[in-house]
Design a protein around this motif. Sequence first.
Motif, mmCIF file in Angstrom:
data_model
loop_
_atom_site.group_PDB
_atom_site.id
_atom_site.type_symbol
_atom_site.label_atom_id
_atom_site.label_comp_id
_atom_site.label_asym_id
_atom_site.label_seq_id
_atom_site.Cartn_x
_atom_site.Cartn_y
_atom_site.Cartn_z
ATOM 1 N N UNK A 164 0.928 -1.047 -0.058
ATOM 2 C CA UNK A 164 -0.018 -0.129 -0.165
ATOM 3 C C UNK A 164 0.857 1.195 -0.062
ATOM 4 N N UNK A 165 0.330 2.281 -0.354
ATOM 5 C CA UNK A 165 1.019 3.635 -0.519
ATOM 6 C C UNK A 165 -0.021 4.643 -0.056
ATOM 7 N N UNK A 182 4.934 10.452 3.246
ATOM 8 C CA UNK A 182 4.679 9.318 2.125
ATOM 9 C C UNK A 182 5.089 8.157 2.879
ATOM 10 N N UNK A 183 4.251 7.070 3.090
ATOM 11 C CA UNK A 183 4.329 5.894 3.569
ATOM 12 C C UNK A 183 4.179 4.731 2.380
ATOM 13 N N UNK A 184 5.276 3.900 2.305
ATOM 14 C CA UNK A 184 5.237 2.853 1.580
ATOM 15 C C UNK A 184 5.187 1.651 2.605
ATOM 16 N N UNK A 185 4.026 0.519 2.462
ATOM 17 C CA UNK A 185 4.086 -0.509 3.037
ATOM 18 C C UNK A 185 4.356 -1.475 2.350
ATOM 19 N N UNK A 193 -0.099 14.486 -3.479
ATOM 20 C CA UNK A 193 -0.273 14.315 -4.895
ATOM 21 C C UNK A 193 0.709 13.253 -5.127
ATOM 22 N N UNK A 194 1.988 13.278 -4.422
ATOM 23 C CA UNK A 194 2.804 12.158 -4.897
ATOM 24 C C UNK A 194 2.210 10.684 -4.571
ATOM 25 N N UNK A 195 1.649 10.554 -3.289
ATOM 26 C CA UNK A 195 1.143 9.471 -2.812
ATOM 27 C C UNK A 195 -0.245 8.953 -3.924
ATOM 28 N N UNK A 196 -1.178 9.824 -4.308
ATOM 29 C CA UNK A 196 -2.100 9.485 -5.317
ATOM 30 C C UNK A 196 -1.456 9.032 -6.414
ATOM 31 N N UNK A 245 1.586 7.813 -6.987
ATOM 32 C CA UNK A 245 2.057 6.301 -6.834
ATOM 33 C C UNK A 245 0.985 5.232 -6.778
ATOM 34 N N UNK A 246 -0.103 5.658 -5.973
ATOM 35 C CA UNK A 246 -1.285 4.468 -5.615
ATOM 36 C C UNK A 246 -1.902 4.219 -7.122
ATOM 37 N N UNK A 247 -2.107 5.302 -7.895
ATOM 38 C CA UNK A 247 -2.915 5.011 -9.117
ATOM 39 C C UNK A 247 -2.208 4.196 -9.938
ATOM 40 N N UNK A 248 -0.707 4.279 -10.077
ATOM 41 C CA UNK A 248 -0.001 3.656 -10.979
ATOM 42 C C UNK A 248 0.356 2.231 -10.376
ATOM 43 N N UNK A 249 0.107 1.951 -9.015
ATOM 44 C CA UNK A 249 0.177 0.512 -8.252
ATOM 45 C C UNK A 249 -0.862 -0.114 -8.598
ATOM 46 N N UNK A 250 -2.016 0.766 -8.492
ATOM 47 C CA UNK A 250 -3.542 -0.128 -9.014
ATOM 48 C C UNK A 250 -3.485 -0.506 -10.467
ATOM 49 N N UNK A 251 -2.978 0.454 -11.482
ATOM 50 C CA UNK A 251 -2.898 0.132 -12.871
ATOM 51 C C UNK A 251 -2.033 -1.060 -12.832
#
Length: 196
Positions: A145-146, A153-156, A176-179, A181-187
């Motif tokens: 999770x991000x 910003x927390x990277x789990x 902004x950065x966490x969103x 990164x989270x969107x790319x991770x979801x993709x």
Amino acid sequence: RYQYYLQVKKDVLDGRLRSSLEQGIRLAGLAVQADFGDYNQFESHDFLREYVLFPMDWTQDEAVLEELTQKVAQEHRNHSGITAAEAELMYINEVERLDGFGQESFPVKDNHGNDIHLGIFFMGIFIKNRIGRTTVIYRWNDIGNIAHNKSSIVLELINKEENVLFHTDDLENAKYISRLFAARHKFYKQNKICTE
């Protein structure tokens, strides 16, 4: 294609994508071919002095710029007969080989207060320290999770008990950065089969 060409050309000229001197001359020659057509249709290539050929942070020494401009004119001559569309595609292909293409990075601080760059690319998240240190990469498979907590910003990480923490200047930056990164991770997770 044309819009993408304009965007990557802007990234090169603004200095967001770094190129060597040879790559810069090759790119400038392709840009002149794409934007102005064949070399032999001009009696003089003095117009190149007025055209932005190189990144803004390159040397402003007149003698050096004149020499580089002559090399661009020669590169332009080498591309005679190539259509604008072909020159744009060649430019895009050349840019895709540049170091840092497809990456986006942000200045942050680690837990010890050191300045680092936290970045994203198609395989995951990377951390670049000062020159000389190796780049740390967290692949999408390793990230659970991000999130952000205030300006951090927390990277789990999966299979690790501790989280990786990065600090930004303000809450909006962290959000902004966490969103992103989270969107790319979801993709990645949704298209995992395609990327492998």
